[in-house]
Design a protein around this motif. Structure first.
Motif, short mmCIF file in Angstrom:
data_model
loop_
_atom_site.label_atom_id
_atom_site.label_comp_id
_atom_site.label_asym_id
_atom_site.label_seq_id
_atom_site.Cartn_x
_atom_site.Cartn_y
_atom_site.Cartn_z
N ASP A 443 -27.88 -17.91 -20.66
CA ASP A 443 -27.31 -16.77 -20.03
C ASP A 443 -27.58 -16.24 -18.49
OD1 ASP A 443 -30.24 -16.35 -19.97
OD2 ASP A 443 -30.20 -14.71 -21.06
N PRO A 452 -25.96 -8.19 -21.69
CA PRO A 452 -26.00 -7.20 -22.80
C PRO A 452 -25.03 -7.67 -23.93
CG PRO A 452 -26.51 -5.75 -21.19
CD PRO A 452 -26.16 -7.19 -20.41
N GLU A 453 -23.82 -7.61 -23.46
CA GLU A 453 -22.83 -7.85 -24.35
C GLU A 453 -22.65 -9.33 -24.80
OE1 GLU A 453 -19.23 -7.26 -26.73
OE2 GLU A 453 -20.77 -6.19 -25.84
N HIS A 455 -25.32 -11.27 -25.00
CA HIS A 455 -26.37 -11.25 -26.23
C HIS A 455 -25.96 -10.72 -27.51
CE1 HIS A 455 -29.77 -11.48 -22.74
NE2 HIS A 455 -29.13 -12.55 -22.96
N ARG A 456 -25.31 -9.80 -27.38
CA ARG A 456 -24.75 -8.99 -28.67
C ARG A 456 -23.90 -10.06 -29.30
NH1 ARG A 456 -20.65 -6.70 -30.76
NH2 ARG A 456 -19.38 -6.97 -28.99
N LEU A 457 -22.95 -10.59 -28.66
CA LEU A 457 -21.94 -11.60 -29.32
C LEU A 457 -22.65 -12.77 -30.03
CD1 LEU A 457 -19.02 -11.48 -26.66
CD2 LEU A 457 -18.93 -10.56 -28.93
N SER A 459 -25.76 -12.80 -31.04
CA SER A 459 -26.48 -12.53 -32.21
C SER A 459 -25.70 -12.29 -33.40
CB SER A 459 -27.39 -10.95 -31.80
OG SER A 459 -28.01 -10.57 -32.65
N GLU A 460 -24.41 -11.74 -33.19
CA GLU A 460 -23.61 -11.64 -34.22
C GLU A 460 -23.12 -13.03 -34.98
OE1 GLU A 460 -20.29 -9.16 -32.97
OE2 GLU A 460 -21.44 -7.33 -32.94
N ASP A 463 -26.17 -13.88 -36.75
CA ASP A 463 -26.35 -13.22 -38.06
C ASP A 463 -25.60 -13.78 -38.99
OD1 ASP A 463 -28.54 -11.88 -37.13
OD2 ASP A 463 -27.40 -10.00 -36.44
N TYR A 508 -33.92 -8.75 -27.69
CA TYR A 508 -33.64 -8.43 -29.03
C TYR A 508 -34.65 -7.77 -29.63
CZ TYR A 508 -30.14 -11.80 -28.41
OH TYR A 508 -28.93 -12.49 -27.76
N ARG A 509 -34.49 -7.06 -30.68
CA ARG A 509 -35.35 -5.83 -31.41
C ARG A 509 -36.05 -6.96 -32.37
NH1 ARG A 509 -30.63 -3.84 -32.19
NH2 ARG A 509 -30.49 -4.37 -34.47
N ASP A 512 -34.94 -7.86 -35.87
CA ASP A 512 -33.86 -8.58 -36.24
C ASP A 512 -34.04 -10.23 -36.69
OD1 ASP A 512 -31.83 -7.03 -35.02
OD2 ASP A 512 -31.81 -7.73 -33.05
#
Length: 574
Positions: A443, A452-453, A455-457, A459-460, A463, A508-509, A512
């Protein structure tokens, strides 16, 4: 001295007409006055009369040798059989025919080569019993058989534990006939993280190149290989509206070819300027003068030698390939003094001092683009290179240096074109996720707004894969192959600066399910740019199982569609 009797004798050192018995050391005549008359009769008789036990041993050796000679002695029938031609359906004849067919296809030879006298003589010399079949046999029988064998092999590879494939496609024109060709190439990564690339189709595409016609062609090509659209990760294509629309209508995710986009950037930023166009046009006429006159090239060669230069030909450019124009301008600059000496005696188009300086500036400013084009056209490159490469290129164009005199405006225009043409790359999931999954980048090429975006992609994506059954595995020690040292370059220096200025972060939380794996991966240092990402993932798939499976998908896509062309080392905007 091949007789077994020589196991018991040595040639006399005093006189070669005698042999010394190893049993009693007595010298025995070899039965002749010259070497041509020598024989073993006296030697055998001496063993029989004086050394009976040794003679019995000799007889056993002699009989064994005779028996072996009898077994290997060919019969008259065998000798005659070797002079007969193979029947067309014999195993040997079929194997040779298949290899000739492979030679024609692999080396792009015309089928008429099978009728050439020299080629026939070569085959007859190598295998006299083989009779070359006619050209019609190769066309109607051998070629379909080879196609079926290759098709079966590739079809097996395509559906053998392959989770996803990436495709490249292009429409290009043949250089030998007025026809358009449509190509489709597949790339994927095996379970052992080895990249595979196969040309699935390269076929004539007559008629109008409408989106509707393209949709029908792509559907037929995918159906021919039984490739489900859900299995296609992404398609690399050019920026033409008809192909982009065809991908949408086919329900296939697609992104534009990076090399083609760079081509548009260079044309918009530099080559479209009037002064540059004029200088390039004169350069083409200069090269054309020598290209069409062997005598002119001979004169130029003499001048080059007088100036202490090695004779070197000028390079002609092709209007649809910006890098070919770069190579032409470079070759003109290399031969500037020789060309100026030539124009003093001969009337040809000539560049003035201002235009020579302009060309020098253009070569300087376009060098990073040429370096980048070559880098992303490599078989080892992937879409993960897009965001980092454009980030480095933008930083380089933004950098002000003492050598910018005369090119500041061009650099700014190029920067604006790069920003415009690559404005959406940080919002394209194909690029974003691939970049993070490349251990050379992770990253580190995202700023505080885009990270942040990104990381979100990621993670999705992970998952979804975890829900499909990909779970963590055993721990492994991280190992990466020792990279080769890369030569320092302006773009390379920009990459080093970016990596020094940035670092990974934990976002990340704890709840997760995939967070620990992602956090551990991002917290570790990136590997050198010269290292192999797939080697990293093969060594670390046990530590990061979900990430590794995602890497197999996202790193399979190349950044360009140049591998869909018949000339992969060159790029055109066809």
């Amino acid at each position: 001295m091949s007789s077994p009797v020589w196991n018991y004798y040595d040639v006399s050192r005093n006189n070669e007409k005698f042999a010394v018995c190893r049993v009693c050391t007595k010298e025995i005549s070899r039965g002749g006055a010259s070497s041509k008359a020598f024989n073993t009769t006296n030697l055998i008789r001496h063993l029989r009369v004086s050394h009976r036990e040794t003679y019995v041993e000799y007889e056993k050796l002699a009989n064994a040798k005779a028996a072996t000679a009898t077994l290997t002695q060919p019969s008259i029938t065998d000798v005659l059989k070797k002079q007969e031609l193979y029947t067309p359906d014999s195993k040997k004849a079929k194997a040779i025919t298949a290899k000739i067919m492979e030679f024609v296809c692999i080396d792009c030879q015309p089928l008429s080569v099978t009728e050439d006298i020299g080629f026939k003589r070569l085959i007859t010399h190598l295998e006299p019993q083989y009779h070359m079949p006619g050209r019609k046999y190769f066309t109607d029988v051998a070629l379909p058989e080879l196609y079926q064998n290759v098709y079966s092999h590739i079809n097996t590879l395509l559906h053998e534990n392959v989770t996803a494939v990436s495709l490249t496609t292009d429409i290009w024109s043949s250089s030998v006939s007025l026809m358009s060709m449509l190509s489709l190439t597949a790339q994927w990564i095996t379970e052992n993280f080895e990249k595979r690339q196969v040309i699935l189709h390269s076929q004539e595409f007559p008629g109008s190149h409408t989106a509707e016609a393209l949709v029908a062609k792509y559907n037929d090509m995918l159906q021919a290989w039984n490739i489900q659209k859900e299995k296609v990760h992404v398609v690399l294509r050019d920026n033409a509206k008809n192909i982009a629309k065809a991908m949408r209508d086919c329900n296939l995710n697609s992104v534009p070819c990076m090399a083609h986009t760079l081509h548009l950037v260079v044309h918009e930023g530099v080559l479209s300027q009037r002064a540059v166009r004029d200088a390039v046009a004169i350069g083409r006429r200069i090269v054309g003068h020598f290209k069409h006159s062997p005598q002119a090239y001979s004169r130029l060669g003499d001048i080059q030698k007088q100036l202490g230069q090695s004779p070197k030909r000028l390079q002609q450019d092709i209007d649809t390939r910006w890098n070919s124009t770069f190579y032409m301008l470079t070759s003109l600059l290399e031969q500037k003094h020789a060309l100026m000496a030539y124009t003093a005696d001969y009337d040809i188009p000539n560049l003035n001092a201002t235009q020579w300086k302009l060309i020098e500036n253009m070569v300087s400013i376009l060098a990073p683009f040429e370096e980048l084009t070559k880098e992303i056209s490599s078989i080892k490159s992937s879409v993960a290179d897009v965001i980092p490469s454009i980030s480095a290129l933008k930083r380089l164009l933004e950098r002000i240096s003492d050598s910018d005199h005369g090119v500041k405006t061009s650099k700014q225009t190029l920067l604006e074109a790069v920003v415009k043409r690559f404005s959406d790359i940080h919002r394209e999931p194909v690029y974003v996720v691939a970049t993070i999954l490349d251990p050379r980048y992770k990253d580190r090429y995202f700023d505080d707004q885009t990270k942040p975006e990104a990381h979100r992609l990621l993670s999705e994506v992970l998952d979804v894969r975890v829900r499909r059954g990909h779970s963590s595995g055993e721990k492994m020690v991280e190992t990466v192959a020792t990279p080769k040292t890369l030569p320092s370059s302006s773009l390379q220096q920009m990459h080093e600066e970016i990596l020094r200025d940035t670092s990974g972060s934990d976002v990340y939380r704890e709840s997760d399910s995939i967070a620990p794996e992602i956090n551990l991966y991002l917290s570790e240092h990136v590997i050198p740019r010269s290292a192999e990402p797939l080697v990293f993932w093969e060594s670390n798939k046990g530590r990061f199982p979900a990430l590794a499976e995602a890497a197999r998908v996202y790193l399979s896509a190349p950044p360009t569609s140049v591998d869909s062309r018949k000339e992969p080392k060159e790029f055109s905007a066809a």
